[in-house]
Design a protein around this motif. Structure first.
Motif, mmCIF file in Angstrom:
data_model
loop_
_atom_site.group_PDB
_atom_site.id
_atom_site.type_symbol
_atom_site.label_atom_id
_atom_site.label_comp_id
_atom_site.label_asym_id
_atom_site.label_seq_id
_atom_site.Cartn_x
_atom_site.Cartn_y
_atom_site.Cartn_z
ATOM 1 N N SER A 197 37.554 53.896 46.435
ATOM 2 C CA SER A 197 37.485 53.319 45.098
ATOM 3 C C SER A 197 37.822 51.836 45.114
ATOM 4 O O SER A 197 37.434 51.109 44.215
ATOM 5 N N ARG A 198 38.541 51.355 46.127
ATOM 6 C CA ARG A 198 38.890 49.943 46.205
ATOM 7 C C ARG A 198 37.699 49.078 46.584
ATOM 8 O O ARG A 198 37.727 47.878 46.409
ATOM 9 N N ARG A 199 36.649 49.668 47.087
ATOM 10 C CA ARG A 199 35.495 48.882 47.529
ATOM 11 C C ARG A 199 34.832 48.154 46.377
ATOM 12 O O ARG A 199 34.344 47.043 46.523
ATOM 13 N N PHE A 200 34.807 48.769 45.197
ATOM 14 C CA PHE A 200 34.110 48.181 44.062
ATOM 15 C C PHE A 200 35.055 47.602 43.022
ATOM 16 O O PHE A 200 34.655 47.339 41.912
ATOM 17 N N GLU A 201 36.308 47.381 43.372
ATOM 18 C CA GLU A 201 37.223 46.746 42.433
ATOM 19 C C GLU A 201 36.836 45.288 42.279
ATOM 20 O O GLU A 201 36.324 44.653 43.185
ATOM 21 N N SER A 202 37.130 44.747 41.115
ATOM 22 C CA SER A 202 36.842 43.336 40.932
ATOM 23 C C SER A 202 37.843 42.511 41.712
ATOM 24 O O SER A 202 39.018 42.829 41.774
ATOM 25 N N SER A 203 37.363 41.453 42.315
ATOM 26 C CA SER A 203 38.215 40.651 43.179
ATOM 27 C C SER A 203 38.977 39.576 42.420
ATOM 28 O O SER A 203 39.789 38.887 42.994
ATOM 29 N N GLY A 204 38.727 39.414 41.172
ATOM 30 C CA GLY A 204 39.435 38.413 40.403
ATOM 31 C C GLY A 204 39.012 38.472 38.955
ATOM 32 O O GLY A 204 38.149 39.262 38.573
ATOM 33 N N PRO A 205 39.591 37.624 38.120
ATOM 34 C CA PRO A 205 39.215 37.635 36.711
ATOM 35 C C PRO A 205 37.792 37.121 36.521
ATOM 36 O O PRO A 205 37.380 36.149 37.149
ATOM 37 N N GLY A 206 37.039 37.804 35.703
ATOM 38 C CA GLY A 206 35.684 37.373 35.403
ATOM 39 C C GLY A 206 34.626 37.883 36.357
ATOM 40 O O GLY A 206 33.465 37.550 36.206
ATOM 41 N N VAL B 258 21.617 35.432 35.778
ATOM 42 C CA VAL B 258 21.203 36.468 34.818
ATOM 43 C C VAL B 258 22.373 37.379 34.473
ATOM 44 O O VAL B 258 22.595 37.717 33.304
ATOM 45 N N LEU B 259 23.129 37.776 35.474
ATOM 46 C CA LEU B 259 24.301 38.638 35.229
ATOM 47 C C LEU B 259 25.332 37.939 34.349
ATOM 48 O O LEU B 259 25.870 38.533 33.412
ATOM 49 N N ARG B 260 25.608 36.711 34.644
ATOM 50 C CA ARG B 260 26.619 35.986 33.875
ATOM 51 C C ARG B 260 26.143 35.661 32.472
ATOM 52 O O ARG B 260 26.930 35.636 31.528
ATOM 53 N N ARG B 261 24.845 35.399 32.306
ATOM 54 C CA ARG B 261 24.284 35.162 30.979
ATOM 55 C C ARG B 261 24.359 36.435 30.140
ATOM 56 O O ARG B 261 24.670 36.407 28.958
ATOM 57 N N GLY B 262 24.047 37.579 30.753
ATOM 58 C CA GLY B 262 24.079 38.833 30.031
ATOM 59 C C GLY B 262 25.485 39.251 29.637
ATOM 60 O O GLY B 262 25.691 39.970 28.676
ATOM 61 N N ARG B 263 26.457 38.763 30.355
ATOM 62 C CA ARG B 263 27.845 39.077 30.080
ATOM 63 C C ARG B 263 28.442 38.111 29.059
ATOM 64 O O ARG B 263 29.491 38.352 28.508
ATOM 65 N N GLY B 264 27.757 37.002 28.831
ATOM 66 C CA GLY B 264 28.233 36.017 27.863
ATOM 67 C C GLY B 264 29.192 35.024 28.477
ATOM 68 O O GLY B 264 29.931 34.358 27.763
ATOM 69 N N ALA B 265 29.189 34.911 29.792
ATOM 70 C CA ALA B 265 30.125 33.984 30.438
ATOM 71 C C ALA B 265 29.507 32.599 30.558
ATOM 72 O O ALA B 265 28.346 32.407 30.673
ATOM 73 N N GLU C 96 28.407 41.845 40.243
ATOM 74 C CA GLU C 96 28.500 40.592 40.991
ATOM 75 C C GLU C 96 28.991 40.842 42.417
ATOM 76 O O GLU C 96 28.528 40.190 43.354
ATOM 77 N N ASN C 97 29.905 41.773 42.581
ATOM 78 C CA ASN C 97 30.392 42.110 43.923
ATOM 79 C C ASN C 97 29.270 42.712 44.773
ATOM 80 O O ASN C 97 29.132 42.378 45.949
ATOM 81 N N LEU C 98 28.486 43.597 44.181
ATOM 82 C CA LEU C 98 27.363 44.187 44.914
ATOM 83 C C LEU C 98 26.325 43.133 45.273
ATOM 84 O O LEU C 98 25.770 43.142 46.378
#
Length: 86
Positions: free
Chosen positions: A42-51, A79-86, A56-58
């Motif tokens: 389960s640690r493989r897909f944890e986010s590595s930091g805020p945001g 595209v990922l960041r735009r869709g997230r609103g970042a 994005e990890n994949l």
């Protein structure tokens, strides 16, 4: 003929105590190792930091493996960041 009177003597009690500690130490070690092994996936897909997210990890993993080139990585990341609103 000599009969055993039920007294183990000091060495019997020392060995019994040592075996008791070793037995429970082995049981606890097995439980801890099993829990760590099950939690490693389960640690493989944890986010590595805020945001950062799983997608994005994949994407970063695919870029690191060479599955996609830099321009495709940047385009998909935007595209990922735009869709997230970042």
């Amino acid at each position: 003929m000599m009969y055993w009177d039920g007294n183990m003597g000091i060495w019997g009690y020392i060995m019994m105590g040592l075996c008791f500690v070793l037995f429970w130490g082995a049981i606890i070690t097995a439980i801890v190792l099993f829990a760590r092994h099950m939690g490693a996936g389960s640690r493989r897909f944890e986010s590595s930091g805020p945001g950062t997210g799983v997608a994005e990890n994949l994407l970063a993993e695919r870029f690191a493996r060479g599955d996609i080139d830099e321009s495709e990585y940047i385009a998909r990341l935007s595209v990922l960041r735009r869709g997230r609103g970042a």
